[in-house]
Enzyme design. Sequence first.
Site, PDB file in Angstrom:
ATOM      1  N   ILE A  56      46.639  34.670  10.632  1.00 44.67           N
ATOM      2  CA  ILE A  56      45.654  33.806  10.678  1.00 44.67           C
ATOM      3  C   ILE A  56      44.323  34.581  11.504  1.00 44.67           C
ATOM      4  CG2 ILE A  56      45.654  32.228  11.631  1.00 44.67           C
ATOM      5  CD1 ILE A  56      48.225  31.199  10.914  1.00 44.67           C
ATOM      6  N   SER A 181      50.233  24.613  16.648  1.00 48.95           N
ATOM      7  CA  SER A 181      51.034  25.299  15.225  1.00 48.95           C
ATOM      8  C   SER A 181      52.136  23.962  14.656  1.00 48.95           C
ATOM      9  CB  SER A 181      51.984  25.441  16.136  1.00 48.95           C
ATOM     10  OG  SER A 181      53.343  26.314  15.113  1.00 48.95           O
ATOM     11  N   TYR A 194      57.505  27.357  23.799  1.00 54.50           N
ATOM     12  CA  TYR A 194      55.976  27.041  22.384  1.00 54.50           C
ATOM     13  C   TYR A 194      56.393  25.773  21.922  1.00 54.50           C
ATOM     14  CZ  TYR A 194      53.575  29.386  18.375  1.00 54.50           C
ATOM     15  OH  TYR A 194      52.727  29.183  17.230  1.00 54.50           O
ATOM     16  N   THR A 229      52.666  34.876   7.514  1.00 48.46           N
ATOM     17  CA  THR A 229      52.827  36.013   8.518  1.00 48.46           C
ATOM     18  C   THR A 229      53.907  36.956   9.295  1.00 48.46           C
ATOM     19  OG1 THR A 229      52.312  34.649  10.556  1.00 48.46           O
ATOM     20  CG2 THR A 229      50.944  34.567   8.972  1.00 48.46           C
TER      21      THR A 229
END
Length: 302
Positions: A56, A181, A194, A229
């Site tokens: 990204i 995210s 995260y 990704t």
Amino acid sequence: MYWPDENPWIQARAWVPGGLFHPCAGLSVQLSSSGVEQKGTLANQVAVVIGPTHGIGFTIARHLAQDGAHGVVSNQKQQNADLVVAALKGVGLNVMGTVCHVGKGEDREKLVAMVLEHCRGVDFLVCVPGVNPLSESTVWSSEQVWDKVLDVNVKSSTLNCSQLLPYMEEKARNSVVLISSVAAYIPLAKIRAYSVSKMALLGLTQTLAVELAPKNIWVNCLVPGIINTDCSQMLSEDPTLWNCLERFHGIQRVGWPEDCAELVSFLCSSDASYITGKNIMLPSFSPTSEGYELRAQACLLM
């Protein structure tokens, strides 16, 4: 993973080492293209993209440069910064690069100094950094894990804004784009710390938007869904989960980095001059009951 052969920058990208989620120190390096006047919706404006130079992050930098911006990219490893700049220069884009460990103040200062020396100011700041060490428990994650995740994923974006802010205020209109995210909305079992850090970016976006609006600085946040990704490879290894995720948003496919890059370029353009403080999910959750059932199913599978 499929990458279109017709994009010549892909060949150079193939030499960029993976596993860039663990920052390391490095010395500043500068490599820029010739100062040719650019054309496009972002012509001759300066875009600083901080964070990973693959996936990204790479695609955002490429798209902004294609739209005419003078690009500044950074990475925690010198060889990666050099390879990325070479790849983008190889297709005629105007870029320069530097090494920057986003968790280290001295590296952030070097980045600012380089931008001022070569660009005399900043129009757009895009913060992409993200580390996701395995942490299956929120409560029992170590202090080292929390320090690493919050320093890189949250604190670095705030500090980069503060250090570049004086040189953005001089422009008529500026944009800051943070990258969160889908994990902010769906706590992922293997990377819970995260998920917390990416949720924090949603609040940071709205706080900064209110604070910086009087200075003509617009702040928005891109919240990518499941994007194809290197980072998402661990999800694709589970066929059941991947099938669920492909149907998760109701459009029957996962996203590509280009989907993210196009939206970031729009948010930096004058067409988005009345948009600030928004956390934009890409794509949005499906409004159907099946979509929400799939969301819950995905949470359980993870």
